[in-house]
Write an enzyme that holds these catalytic residues in place. Structure first.
Site, mmCIF file in Angstrom:
data_model
loop_
_atom_site.group_PDB
_atom_site.id
_atom_site.type_symbol
_atom_site.label_atom_id
_atom_site.label_comp_id
_atom_site.label_asym_id
_atom_site.label_seq_id
_atom_site.Cartn_x
_atom_site.Cartn_y
_atom_site.Cartn_z
ATOM 1 N N HIS A 1 52.308 33.665 56.379
ATOM 2 C CA HIS A 1 51.654 34.693 56.879
ATOM 3 C C HIS A 1 50.149 34.365 57.030
ATOM 4 C CE1 HIS A 1 55.115 37.130 56.836
ATOM 5 N NE2 HIS A 1 54.632 37.922 55.500
ATOM 6 N N CYS B 1 54.780 39.953 50.187
ATOM 7 C CA CYS B 1 54.579 38.802 50.476
ATOM 8 C C CYS B 1 52.805 38.804 51.376
ATOM 9 C CB CYS B 1 55.360 38.092 51.473
ATOM 10 S SG CYS B 1 55.957 39.379 52.846
HETATM 11 N N1 LIG Z 1 62.683 38.013 53.230
HETATM 12 C C1 LIG Z 1 61.296 37.822 52.713
HETATM 13 O O1 LIG Z 1 60.470 36.925 53.050
HETATM 14 C C2 LIG Z 1 60.996 38.718 51.668
HETATM 15 C C3 LIG Z 1 59.750 38.649 51.044
HETATM 16 C C4 LIG Z 1 59.511 39.440 49.878
HETATM 17 C C5 LIG Z 1 60.262 40.261 49.298
HETATM 18 N N2 LIG Z 1 61.407 40.622 49.992
HETATM 19 C C6 LIG Z 1 62.508 41.157 49.350
HETATM 20 O O2 LIG Z 1 63.476 40.516 48.575
HETATM 21 C C7 LIG Z 1 64.722 41.209 48.814
HETATM 22 C C8 LIG Z 1 65.885 40.583 49.343
HETATM 23 O O3 LIG Z 1 65.600 40.135 50.941
HETATM 24 P P1 LIG Z 1 66.383 39.306 51.757
HETATM 25 O O4 LIG Z 1 65.652 39.063 52.934
HETATM 26 O O5 LIG Z 1 66.695 37.960 50.836
HETATM 27 O O6 LIG Z 1 67.574 40.186 52.009
HETATM 28 P P2 LIG Z 1 69.033 39.672 52.690
HETATM 29 O O7 LIG Z 1 68.984 38.477 53.247
HETATM 30 O O8 LIG Z 1 69.604 40.870 53.264
HETATM 31 O O9 LIG Z 1 70.061 39.611 51.108
HETATM 32 C C9 LIG Z 1 70.163 40.619 50.496
HETATM 33 C C10 LIG Z 1 71.165 40.277 49.141
HETATM 34 O O10 LIG Z 1 71.742 41.303 48.448
HETATM 35 C C11 LIG Z 1 72.971 41.316 48.547
HETATM 36 N N3 LIG Z 1 73.403 42.774 48.704
HETATM 37 C C12 LIG Z 1 73.132 43.435 49.632
HETATM 38 N N4 LIG Z 1 73.800 44.626 49.272
HETATM 39 C C13 LIG Z 1 74.534 44.621 47.979
HETATM 40 C C14 LIG Z 1 75.058 45.374 47.192
HETATM 41 N N5 LIG Z 1 75.157 47.004 47.924
HETATM 42 N N6 LIG Z 1 75.187 45.334 46.028
HETATM 43 C C15 LIG Z 1 74.979 44.097 45.698
HETATM 44 N N7 LIG Z 1 74.189 43.092 46.316
HETATM 45 C C16 LIG Z 1 73.882 43.652 47.646
HETATM 46 C C17 LIG Z 1 73.195 40.384 49.560
HETATM 47 O O11 LIG Z 1 74.755 40.146 49.349
HETATM 48 P P3 LIG Z 1 75.770 39.969 50.552
HETATM 49 O O12 LIG Z 1 75.537 38.563 51.184
HETATM 50 O O13 LIG Z 1 76.995 39.812 49.857
HETATM 51 O O14 LIG Z 1 75.679 40.916 51.304
HETATM 52 C C18 LIG Z 1 72.433 39.439 49.552
HETATM 53 O O15 LIG Z 1 72.827 38.473 48.606
HETATM 54 C C19 LIG Z 1 64.325 42.629 49.519
HETATM 55 O O16 LIG Z 1 64.207 43.686 48.716
HETATM 56 C C20 LIG Z 1 63.221 42.320 50.159
HETATM 57 O O17 LIG Z 1 62.324 43.555 50.572
HETATM 58 C C21 LIG Z 1 61.881 39.854 51.132
#
Ligand SMILES: NC(=O)c1ccc[n+]([C@@H]2O[C@H](COP(=O)([O-])OP(=O)(O)OC[C@H]3O[C@@H](n4cnc5c(N)ncnc54)[C@H](OP(=O)(O)O)[C@@H]3O)[C@@H](O)[C@H]2O)c1
Length: 344
Positions: A242, A150
């Site tokens: 950001h 991001c």
């Molecule tokens: N947040 C941001 O602004 C942002 C920006 C750019 C990129 N990202 C990237 O995008 C990705 C997701 O970020 P997020 O903030 O959305 O994370 P998050 O809120 O922690 O969500 C993670 C997701 O993955 C699932 N998950 C976790 N462990 C798993 C497993 N072992 N097997 C299958 N599914 C699993 C979770 O399901 P449950 O609900 O069932 O646990 C949830 O649906 C990350 O790689 C992050 O670095 C995030």
């Protein structure tokens, strides 16, 4: 034409943004949701702690969440969006690619791999052709495309515009919103009345991904852009958006007016989710600001302002919505490009 799409990691912060952005999408129909074993088998309403500022679409709320395995995803899904933690994505994305799925992924694993397109449709759509090499080398029937981090995506469109003057070096200092760390990433006790001058891994991502995005692909190999990039990343107590302070040196002289002109006229893409104008440049030196400007173009437009000459070049500020343009919206746009270019 309707494209049936699914979301891997649909219950998380980025997954929820995907659902919000896909609601009423002109060509994409959401037909599969997956998450961890803890969520599998539950309705989406039960599995997700919904935190987005619009209600869960009724039809999505009643969908059943599947496990994140190819066997749990219907065969007739044309395109998958991935918002899994990178450690999980590294393990499971290859199984979907082996099974023939096309995956547009947010997770940071493989972003810098030589055969994986890291794309922003308005900047380097031609890098998608790396898919040919990827399929040959990895034996995948599917295709993997990544969007950048991001903080990288906030700055790179402005750099792409400045590259007509020959970018030589870039220094950037960020003021990043807490949502970038995920819902439980930074506690209120850590961030209220505070700023944290380190975000693990972020500086390296900005320094490498930006050179890949602006690099040249000749059909066989991708050469990174020659510019030097140095980043300093800081977390501040804003929710979304950001803001970044950029210092750029170019080979040819770029006056603030010429640089602003190059940014304003940098072309957007003709895709359903791309903003009409990619970069909005403010005259008012107090803008852009996160609270006032992050929603521009539905959260998909980049803002810039405060362009000034320095002893060595230019300085300016830029801003983007980190969970829309910087995450789900970025992947969605890559999905639209994959369809447009015939990979789906
Ligand atoms: N947040 C941001 O602004 C942002 C920006 C750019 C990129 N990202 C990237 O995008 C990705 C997701 O970020 P997020 O903030 O959305 O994370 P998050 O809120 O922690 O969500 C993670 C997701 O993955 C699932 N998950 C976790 N462990 C798993 C497993 N072992 N097997 C299958 N599914 C699993 C979770 O399901 P449950 O609900 O069932 O646990 C949830 O649906 C990350 O790689 C992050 O670095 C995030």
């Amino acid at each position: 034409m309707t494209v049936r799409v699914g979301i891997l990691g649909a219950t998380g912060a980025v997954g929820q943004r995907f659902i919000q952005l896909l609601d009423d999408h002109s060509t994409f129909e959401l037909a599969a949701l997956t998450a961890s074993e803890d969520s599998a088998g539950k309705s989406y309403r039960e599995a997700a702690k919904w935190r987005v500022n619009t209600p869960i679409p009724d039809d999505v709320a009643e969908m059943t969440v599947g496990a994140t395995t190819p066997e749990d995803v219907p065969d007739d899904i044309d395109l998958l969006f991935s918002s899994l933690p990178s450690s999980v994505a590294r393990e499971v994305e290859p199984s979907f690619l082996d099974a023939g799925y096309v995956v547009s992924s947010n997770s940071s694993n493989d972003r810098m791999a030589q055969d994986v397109p890291l794309t922003i449709p308005e900047i380097n759509p031609g890098h998608l052709d790396l898919i040919e090499i990827q399929r040959e080398e990895r034996g995948w029937d599917g295709a993997l495309v990544k969007n950048p981090n991001c903080s990288t995506i906030t700055m790179v469109p402005t750099l792409a515009a400045l590259d007509e003057f020959g970018l030589e070096s870039v220094q950037v200092s960020t003021l990043q919103a807490v949502s970038g760390a995920g819902y439980s990433g930074v506690t209120s006790m850590e961030i209220i009345d505070n700023a944290i001058p380190h975000i693990g891994g972020e500086e390296d991502k900005m320094e490498t991904e930006s050179r890949k995005l602006l690099g040249t692909f000749d059909g066989a190999e991708l050469e990174l852009h020659r510019m030097d990039v140095a980043a300093s990343c800081n977390r501040i107590p804003t929710l979304d958006g950001h803001l970044e302070n950029v210092f750029a040196e170019t080979e040819d002289d770029a006056s603030p007016d010429a640089a602003a002109g190059a940014m304003r006229s940098y072309e957007s893409a003709d895709l359903p989710s791309s903003p009409e104008q990619l970069i909005h440049v403010f005259e008012d030196p107090e803008r852009p600001q996160p609270r006032l400007d992050r929603e521009r173009g539905g959260g998909m437009q980049i803002s810039a302002g405060g362009l000034q000459e320095t002893a060595n070049g230019l300085k300016y500020n830029c801003l983007a919505h980190n969970t829309i343009r910087g995450a789900a919206g970025a992947s969605l746009l890559n999905g639209e490009l994959l369809v447009e270019e015939g990979w789906v």
